[in-house]
Design an enzyme around this catalytic site. Sequence first.
Site, PDB file in Angstrom:
ATOM      1  CG  ASP A  54      -1.975  -1.071   1.135  1.00 31.20           C
ATOM      2  OD1 ASP A  54      -2.234  -1.562   0.022  1.00 31.20           O
ATOM      3  OD2 ASP A  54      -2.521  -1.439   2.186  1.00 31.20           O
ATOM      4  CD  GLU A 126      -3.044   9.492   6.376  1.00 30.93           C
ATOM      5  OE1 GLU A 126      -1.900   9.582   5.875  1.00 30.93           O
ATOM      6  OE2 GLU A 126      -3.622   8.417   6.484  1.00 30.93           O
ATOM      7  CB  ALA A 166      -4.555   4.438   6.353  1.00 29.35           C
ATOM      8  CG  LEU A 169      -8.382   1.313  11.882  1.00 25.54           C
ATOM      9  CD1 LEU A 169      -9.862   1.077  11.655  1.00 25.54           C
ATOM     10  CD2 LEU A 169      -7.599   0.195  11.216  1.00 25.54           C
ATOM     11  CB  SER A 170      -4.063   4.393  14.412  1.00 23.32           C
ATOM     12  OG  SER A 170      -3.637   3.444  13.485  1.00 23.32           O
TER      13      SER A 170
HETATM   14  P1  NAP Z   1       4.135   2.638   7.155  1.00 20.64           P
HETATM   15  O1  NAP Z   1       3.986   3.238   8.510  1.00 20.64           O
HETATM   16  O2  NAP Z   1       5.414   1.938   6.825  1.00 20.64           O
HETATM   17  O3  NAP Z   1       2.940   1.613   6.861  1.00 20.64           O
HETATM   18  C1  NAP Z   1       1.613   1.945   7.021  1.00 20.64           C
HETATM   19  C2  NAP Z   1       0.761   0.663   7.031  1.00 20.64           C
HETATM   20  O4  NAP Z   1      -0.557   1.028   6.647  1.00 20.64           O
HETATM   21  C3  NAP Z   1       1.240  -0.422   6.059  1.00 20.64           C
HETATM   22  O5  NAP Z   1       1.028  -1.681   6.625  1.00 20.64           O
HETATM   23  C4  NAP Z   1       0.358  -0.179   4.836  1.00 20.64           C
HETATM   24  O6  NAP Z   1       0.164  -1.355   4.051  1.00 20.64           O
HETATM   25  C5  NAP Z   1      -0.953   0.234   5.508  1.00 20.64           C
HETATM   26  N1  NAP Z   1      -1.829   1.096   4.712  1.00 20.64           N
HETATM   27  C6  NAP Z   1      -1.510   2.181   3.938  1.00 20.64           C
HETATM   28  N2  NAP Z   1      -2.628   2.697   3.400  1.00 20.64           N
HETATM   29  C7  NAP Z   1      -3.671   1.922   3.832  1.00 20.64           C
HETATM   30  C8  NAP Z   1      -5.082   1.973   3.611  1.00 20.64           C
HETATM   31  N3  NAP Z   1      -5.677   2.913   2.871  1.00 20.64           N
HETATM   32  N4  NAP Z   1      -5.845   1.040   4.243  1.00 20.64           N
HETATM   33  C9  NAP Z   1      -5.291   0.102   5.035  1.00 20.64           C
HETATM   34  N5  NAP Z   1      -3.968   0.005   5.285  1.00 20.64           N
HETATM   35  C10 NAP Z   1      -3.174   0.922   4.677  1.00 20.64           C
HETATM   36  O7  NAP Z   1       3.879   3.865   6.120  1.00 20.64           O
HETATM   37  P2  NAP Z   1       3.806   3.902   4.544  1.00 20.64           P
HETATM   38  O8  NAP Z   1       3.881   2.534   3.955  1.00 20.64           O
HETATM   39  O9  NAP Z   1       4.758   4.928   4.096  1.00 20.64           O
HETATM   40  O10 NAP Z   1       2.308   4.452   4.352  1.00 20.64           O
HETATM   41  C11 NAP Z   1       1.949   5.756   4.750  1.00 20.64           C
HETATM   42  C12 NAP Z   1       0.639   5.648   5.494  1.00 20.64           C
HETATM   43  O11 NAP Z   1       0.897   5.088   6.772  1.00 20.64           O
HETATM   44  C13 NAP Z   1      -0.010   6.973   5.792  1.00 20.64           C
HETATM   45  O12 NAP Z   1      -0.798   7.428   4.731  1.00 20.64           O
HETATM   46  C14 NAP Z   1      -0.816   6.655   7.036  1.00 20.64           C
HETATM   47  O13 NAP Z   1      -2.163   6.329   6.715  1.00 20.64           O
HETATM   48  C15 NAP Z   1      -0.178   5.431   7.621  1.00 20.64           C
HETATM   49  N6  NAP Z   1       0.311   5.719   8.986  1.00 20.64           N
HETATM   50  C16 NAP Z   1      -0.368   5.137   9.999  1.00 20.64           C
HETATM   51  C17 NAP Z   1      -0.002   5.403  11.302  1.00 20.64           C
HETATM   52  C18 NAP Z   1      -0.781   4.747  12.392  1.00 20.64           C
HETATM   53  O14 NAP Z   1      -1.691   3.985  12.079  1.00 20.64           O
HETATM   54  N7  NAP Z   1      -0.482   5.012  13.663  1.00 20.64           N
HETATM   55  C19 NAP Z   1       1.036   6.283  11.586  1.00 20.64           C
HETATM   56  C20 NAP Z   1       1.703   6.865  10.516  1.00 20.64           C
HETATM   57  C21 NAP Z   1       1.322   6.582   9.195  1.00 20.64           C
HETATM   58  P3  NAP Z   1       1.415  -2.136   3.325  1.00 20.64           P
HETATM   59  O15 NAP Z   1       2.020  -2.939   4.432  1.00 20.64           O
HETATM   60  O16 NAP Z   1       0.769  -2.977   2.275  1.00 20.64           O
HETATM   61  O17 NAP Z   1       2.314  -1.066   2.776  1.00 20.64           O
END
Ligand code: NAP
Length: 273
Positions: A54, A126, A166, A169-170
């Site tokens: 993703d 986002e 993404a 959700l957290s």
């Molecule tokens: P990462 O922190 O290395 O991975 C983010 C995780 O979220 C990965 O497992 C990715 O899937 C999954 N993901 C991304 N978009 C998704 C979606 N629309 N629905 C469900 N899961 C999703 O960061 P990254 O790979 O660079 O991705 C950036 C994204 O990370 C940001 O857009 C943000 O949404 C998310 N993020 C989440 C948090 C949190 O939840 N606390 C914190 C920072 C960022 P894959 O394993 O297939 O890549």
Amino acid sequence: MKLAYYIKKNSLKDDIRVSRLLDTLRDGGCLLYDVLSRDGLEDGTEALLSIGGDGTFLSAARVAAPAGVPVLGVQLGRLGFLSENSPEQVAEALLAGTYEVELRSLLMVRPECGLPRGMSPFALNEFSVTRISASMLGVDVTVGDNDLPTYWADGLLVATSTGSTAYALSAGGPICTPDTSLHIIAPVSPHNLNLRPLIVPKEAPVTVVPHSRDGMVNLSIDNSSFRVPSGTRIEVSEAPFPLKRIKLGNSSFFDALRTRLLWGADVRNNNGN
Ligand code: NAP
């Protein structure tokens, strides 16, 4: 069929599963080339294959969406919620022409200080502002003409319905089906008992002004980020074009919730009672 492919992770470039997919498509008559940036997209490209997970899909979407080229995710990453198809499924569907194109809305993010050179203003998941040091942020938010209460928190995000699974959700946000026309405004670890994620129509312009005692704040647009001065005014709105996402016939958002995020997993569901 002319296809571009986008690979972000170096280790995948020599992966046998990738060469097998590209060979199968070439043998089936497709013209293929690799692309790394928007400038590299050639006229007449019918789809961009995002090869990875993703995270890769988010980057591929930034390359393809402004040109109106649909993106098809090939799952060779970790979670694979957006990028859910195996290389075999992708080859079969493209060669048979059995796929659909769905539209996913994007955010457009405009900080008053501008964006670093080359950084895209468009987000599929986002936009967020987050703290960079020990102190919490105070975030002022306006939706249309309405001022919201100041959020005292680690940060705040504005997510699309795609981004609801993404970061949002957290942050305790709701899961939204991808066809819903909304944005989610959610604080990250708020120090308030009474502030909840808020859903607003995606047409409503949102203005965010983060304040930090440390003088700087982290601003993220999907998987890119940079620092802006405290007090920077950031305008967030729906982008003028959507992302076109290629969906294969077997794809279901609810199945993805069950298989990728283990939605509703409960030991009681397996004992026949
Ligand atoms: P990462 O922190 O290395 O991975 C983010 C995780 O979220 C990965 O497992 C990715 O899937 C999954 N993901 C991304 N978009 C998704 C979606 N629309 N629905 C469900 N899961 C999703 O960061 P990254 O790979 O660079 O991705 C950036 C994204 O990370 C940001 O857009 C943000 O949404 C998310 N993020 C989440 C948090 C949190 O939840 N606390 C914190 C920072 C960022 P894959 O394993 O297939 O890549």
